[in-house]
Enzyme design. Structure first.
Site, PDB file in Angstrom:
ATOM      1  N   ASP A  67      34.325  18.066  -5.766  1.00  0.00           N
ATOM      2  CA  ASP A  67      33.810  16.753  -6.098  1.00  0.00           C
ATOM      3  C   ASP A  67      32.312  17.041  -6.535  1.00  0.00           C
ATOM      4  O   ASP A  67      31.832  18.161  -6.397  1.00  0.00           O
ATOM      5  CB  ASP A  67      33.788  15.838  -4.934  1.00  0.00           C
ATOM      6  CG  ASP A  67      33.447  16.428  -3.582  1.00  0.00           C
ATOM      7  OD1 ASP A  67      32.911  17.567  -3.769  1.00  0.00           O
ATOM      8  OD2 ASP A  67      33.905  16.117  -2.657  1.00  0.00           O
ATOM      9  N   ASN A 136      35.072   9.742   8.705  1.00  0.00           N
ATOM     10  CA  ASN A 136      36.130   8.614   8.379  1.00  0.00           C
ATOM     11  C   ASN A 136      37.621   9.515   7.941  1.00  0.00           C
ATOM     12  O   ASN A 136      38.443   8.497   7.324  1.00  0.00           O
ATOM     13  CB  ASN A 136      35.468   7.737   7.346  1.00  0.00           C
ATOM     14  CG  ASN A 136      35.287   8.449   6.121  1.00  0.00           C
ATOM     15  OD1 ASN A 136      35.812   9.589   5.858  1.00  0.00           O
ATOM     16  ND2 ASN A 136      34.739   7.587   5.238  1.00  0.00           N
ATOM     17  N   HIS A 138      38.052  11.492   5.363  1.00  0.00           N
ATOM     18  CA  HIS A 138      37.819  11.509   3.819  1.00  0.00           C
ATOM     19  C   HIS A 138      37.994  13.220   3.613  1.00  0.00           C
ATOM     20  O   HIS A 138      37.681  13.892   4.394  1.00  0.00           O
ATOM     21  CB  HIS A 138      36.862  11.154   3.289  1.00  0.00           C
ATOM     22  CG  HIS A 138      35.252  11.589   3.233  1.00  0.00           C
ATOM     23  ND1 HIS A 138      34.281  10.903   2.900  1.00  0.00           N
ATOM     24  CD2 HIS A 138      35.192  12.720   3.612  1.00  0.00           C
ATOM     25  CE1 HIS A 138      33.393  11.552   3.256  1.00  0.00           C
ATOM     26  NE2 HIS A 138      33.771  13.048   3.614  1.00  0.00           N
ATOM     27  N   GLU A 143      37.896   8.570   0.110  1.00  0.00           N
ATOM     28  CA  GLU A 143      37.616   7.508   1.105  1.00  0.00           C
ATOM     29  C   GLU A 143      38.966   6.712   1.730  1.00  0.00           C
ATOM     30  O   GLU A 143      39.948   6.455   0.895  1.00  0.00           O
ATOM     31  CB  GLU A 143      36.510   6.515   0.570  1.00  0.00           C
ATOM     32  CG  GLU A 143      35.244   7.316   0.470  1.00  0.00           C
ATOM     33  CD  GLU A 143      34.401   7.800   1.239  1.00  0.00           C
ATOM     34  OE1 GLU A 143      34.859   8.214   2.152  1.00  0.00           O
ATOM     35  OE2 GLU A 143      33.000   7.803   1.067  1.00  0.00           O
TER      36      GLU A 143
HETATM   37  P1  PGA Z   1      30.245  18.283   6.457  1.00  0.00           P
HETATM   38  O1  PGA Z   1      31.060  17.168   5.271  1.00  0.00           O
HETATM   39  O2  PGA Z   1      31.032  19.470   6.397  1.00  0.00           O
HETATM   40  O3  PGA Z   1      28.906  18.184   6.105  1.00  0.00           O
HETATM   41  O4  PGA Z   1      30.555  17.673   7.819  1.00  0.00           O
HETATM   42  C1  PGA Z   1      32.309  17.117   5.294  1.00  0.00           C
HETATM   43  C2  PGA Z   1      32.844  16.105   4.272  1.00  0.00           C
HETATM   44  O5  PGA Z   1      32.298  15.155   4.295  1.00  0.00           O
HETATM   45  O6  PGA Z   1      34.062  16.393   3.727  1.00  0.00           O
END
Ligand code: PGA
Length: 256
Positions: A67, A136, A138, A143
């Site tokens: 992404d 959450n 994702h 999302e």
């Molecule tokens: P993080 O993010 O590794 O910074 O916890 C993971 C994500 O949001 O997919």
């Protein structure tokens, strides 16, 4: 699903790098799906070390990132282009032409999304996809929603995601509201998936990934249907799982 729980984040990062490194040794022309966020940083550090020690070679590797923020210039130090250069690409012998990250600055986002999917297919698909997971649940920036998204698409970020990512920006107002992400469908097509999670704030998302109902409201739950998923956790992220769910890995030197 194979679930490996490591004593700590350092061991998780080493294990993840060993899996990616093994893939690269077995198939030097591998197509790697890569992720940003704080979780894979330790894995990238270990991969750089393995490269410096002459154990792995990136010269024929192709990469696709999950992404990128929408309309955040790539030289902004919070862009995922910038992140990947800083945390991996600037330190290894990857051929720049083989790096793919969605172009969030494109004037024609629909065309960019279609092209990204075509490029993944034209390269034979992703051999191993690295994933972090949001609080959450994702994956990429898919999302919670009412339908599983298929291909690469533009997405509006949840407030909770913007709040979680605000720690990297000066203020939440600077966090983009949209992003381009590979869809859950694009991720699901990967031959192998390596999901990493660290910390107590991921424990519920991990429990729901492993034991919850498969629903687009928990995007990571789709992984229950994939035939080759490895989840590597630290003890905090695994804290809501049963010990029967996983294999426990400790440093051999510490247990012998
Ligand atoms: P993080 O993010 O590794 O910074 O916890 C993971 C994500 O949001 O997919």
């Amino acid at each position: 699903m194979r679930i490996i729980v490591c004593d700590n984040y350092d061991l998780l990062s080493k294990k993840a790098a060993q899996i990616i490194g093994s893939q690269m040794i077995l198939e030097p022309k591998s197509v790697l799906g890569l992720a940003t966020g704080s979780t894979p940083i330790g894995m990238y550090r270990n991969l750089i070390k393995m490269y410096e020690e002459g154990l792995i070679d990136f010269s024929k590797i192709t990469t696709f990132n999950l992404d990128e923020y929408y309309q955040l210039p790539i030289d902004n130090d919070q862009s995922y282009h910038y992140f990947m250069d800083e945390n991996l690409f600037n330190h290894v012998n990857i051929n720049r032409e083989n790096i793919h990250i969605p172009n969030g600055m494109s004037d024609d986002i629909e065309a960019e999304c279609t092209l990204y999917e075509e490029m993944i297919d034209n390269n034979g698909g992703i051999d191993i996809q690295v994933l972090g997971i949001g609080n959450n649940a994702h994956i990429g920036f898919n999302e919670p929603t009412i339908n599983f998204n298929k291909g690469t698409h533009i997405v509006t970020l949840e407030e909770s995601t913007r709040e979680a990512n605000a720690r990297f920006f000066n203020s939440i107002d600077e966090v983009p509201t949209k992003a381009i992400t590979m869809g859950t469908g694009s991720i699901f097509k990967s031959k192998k998936i390596l999901l990493l999670a660290s910390g107590k704030n991921k424990a519920e998302a991990i429990y729901n990934t492993v034991h919850g109902k498969v629903t687009p409201e928990v995007p990571s739950s789709i992984l229950q249907f994939h035939k080759d998923v490895i989840i590597i956790l630290d003890k905090e992220a695994a804290s809501l799982l049963n010990e029967d769910d996983y294999e426990l890995m400790s440093e051999f030197t510490k247990t012998k």
